[in-house]
Design an enzyme around this catalytic site. Structure first.
Site, PDB file in Angstrom:
ATOM      1  N   PRO A   1       5.673   2.103   5.273  1.00 57.35           N
ATOM      2  CA  PRO A   1       5.162   2.512   4.100  1.00 57.35           C
ATOM      3  C   PRO A   1       3.931   3.095   4.157  1.00 57.35           C
ATOM      4  O   PRO A   1       3.188   3.119   4.862  1.00 57.35           O
ATOM      5  CB  PRO A   1       4.837   0.929   3.148  1.00 57.35           C
ATOM      6  CG  PRO A   1       5.832   0.145   4.121  1.00 57.35           C
ATOM      7  CD  PRO A   1       5.969   0.757   5.571  1.00 57.35           C
ATOM      8  N   GLU A   2       3.738   4.190   3.240  1.00 57.14           N
ATOM      9  CA  GLU A   2       2.596   4.978   3.167  1.00 57.14           C
ATOM     10  C   GLU A   2       1.718   4.754   1.950  1.00 57.14           C
ATOM     11  O   GLU A   2       2.234   3.811   1.045  1.00 57.14           O
ATOM     12  CB  GLU A   2       2.544   6.452   3.377  1.00 57.14           C
ATOM     13  CG  GLU A   2       3.297   6.774   4.677  1.00 57.14           C
ATOM     14  CD  GLU A   2       3.353   8.154   5.153  1.00 57.14           C
ATOM     15  OE1 GLU A   2       2.506   9.019   4.378  1.00 57.14           O
ATOM     16  OE2 GLU A   2       3.695   8.548   6.025  1.00 57.14           O
TER      17      GLU A   2
END
Ligand SMILES: [Zn+2]
Length: 301
Positions: free
Chosen positions: A26-27
């Site tokens: 996840p960013e």
């Protein structure tokens, strides 16, 4: 009971290959979308009960984690970089990181039944927060690279995760001037410099590639060419700072409304035609500092 499942749109499976796994972490947009959904469910509520189904995630839970949370009201639900922060009325802050596969499930119960029935629990549901507003928030994490920690009053800024962290890309402190300062005199390539959390917080492999394509800048360009010798912004860095903000804003909007899923401009599009209007280039994949970079060698200079 109404269950809403919030998790990154792209999730690795248990058997995902190592290269793909790194790509799916996840960013910032994924974490921000989670924050925006947790905030209305948690802010202002009192934590009635914390159920820990294990002793650890990536690391052991801090001592007295549940008892320091129970009875406390949640003042705010914030994000810094890829961390989520719950500030409690005791002054303590709960620090949470999704790791690779972490997600939160929000269940809104009727007034009569407020505990999660064990029968509906998933084996990867590791933490359950029962709140005074009839909501339960469950942290699920199959691979357990997630983190939950507890920081005492005033200890967030000095925590090792944040002490050297650069400005938030969507905040007012990040712009052409700040980015020019961070890149001044740096001999590394632009893509590698953008992944340095001291330059900008929370920017990861996907959106660094996307922002460079939007700005028309080569990931291989030497970072120092974006600022003057004295660290003043050039037109290129003005373009890049604006591109960082716009790719992140658009990605957050897509995560909030997954049905509007838009494809990436360059990420994982190796061999496909460039989407810049008028460009006849083909997207290429190279490796920089052990990570894949996708770019168009024709319009990115
Ligand atoms: Zn192109």
């Amino acid at each position: 009971m109404v269950a809403e499942v919030y998790q990154p749109a792209v999730r690795p499976t248990q058997k995902a290959p190592p290269r793909g796994m790194m790509a799916l972490m996840p960013e910032l947009p994924e974490v921000e979308a989670v924050r925006r959904r947790l905030e209305p469910a948690m802010r202002g509520a009192r934590i009635e009960h914390v159920l820990l189904r294990r002793k650890d995630l990536r690391r052991p839970f801090p001592r007295a984690f549940a008892s320091r949370l129970e009875g406390r009201r949640i003042r705010s639900v914030d994000r810094r970089g890829k961390y989520l922060l719950l500030t409690l009325d005791s002054g303590d802050t709960v620090l949470m990181h999704l790791g690779m596969t972490g997600s939160f499930r929000i269940d809104r119960h009727s007034k009569r039944r407020r505990s999660t029935p064990e029968a509906t629990a998933d084996r990867h549901d590791h933490v359950v927060f029962t709140l005074s507003n009839g909501v339960t928030v469950t942290f699920n994490d199959p691979r357990r690279f997630g983190v939950m920690d507890l920081l005492g009053d005033g200890l967030v800024a000095s925590h090792q995760a944040f002490a050297a962290m650069g400005p938030e890309p969507l905040g007012t402190s990040f712009g052409a001037a700040a980015l020019a300062q961070a890149l001044t005199g740096r001999r590394t390539s632009l893509k590698v410099a953008l992944l340095d959390q001291r330059a900008v917080a929370g920017l990861g492999n996907i959106y660094a590639s996307e922002a460079l394509h939007r700005a028309g800048l080569s990931p291989l360009r030497r970072s120092s060419t974006l600022a003057t010798a004295t660290g003043r912004p050039t037109p290129r860095v003005v373009r890049l700072a604006a591109a960082v903000k716009s790719v992140l804003r658009e990605a957050i909007a897509r995560k909030e409304n997954p049905y509007r899923a838009g494809r990436f401009r360059v990420y994982e599009r190796e061999g496909e035609p460039c989407r810049t209007s008028g460009c006849r280039g083909t997207i290429r994949r190279i490796t920089q500092a052990g990570r894949s970079t996708f770019y168009c060698p024709v319009c990115q200079r």
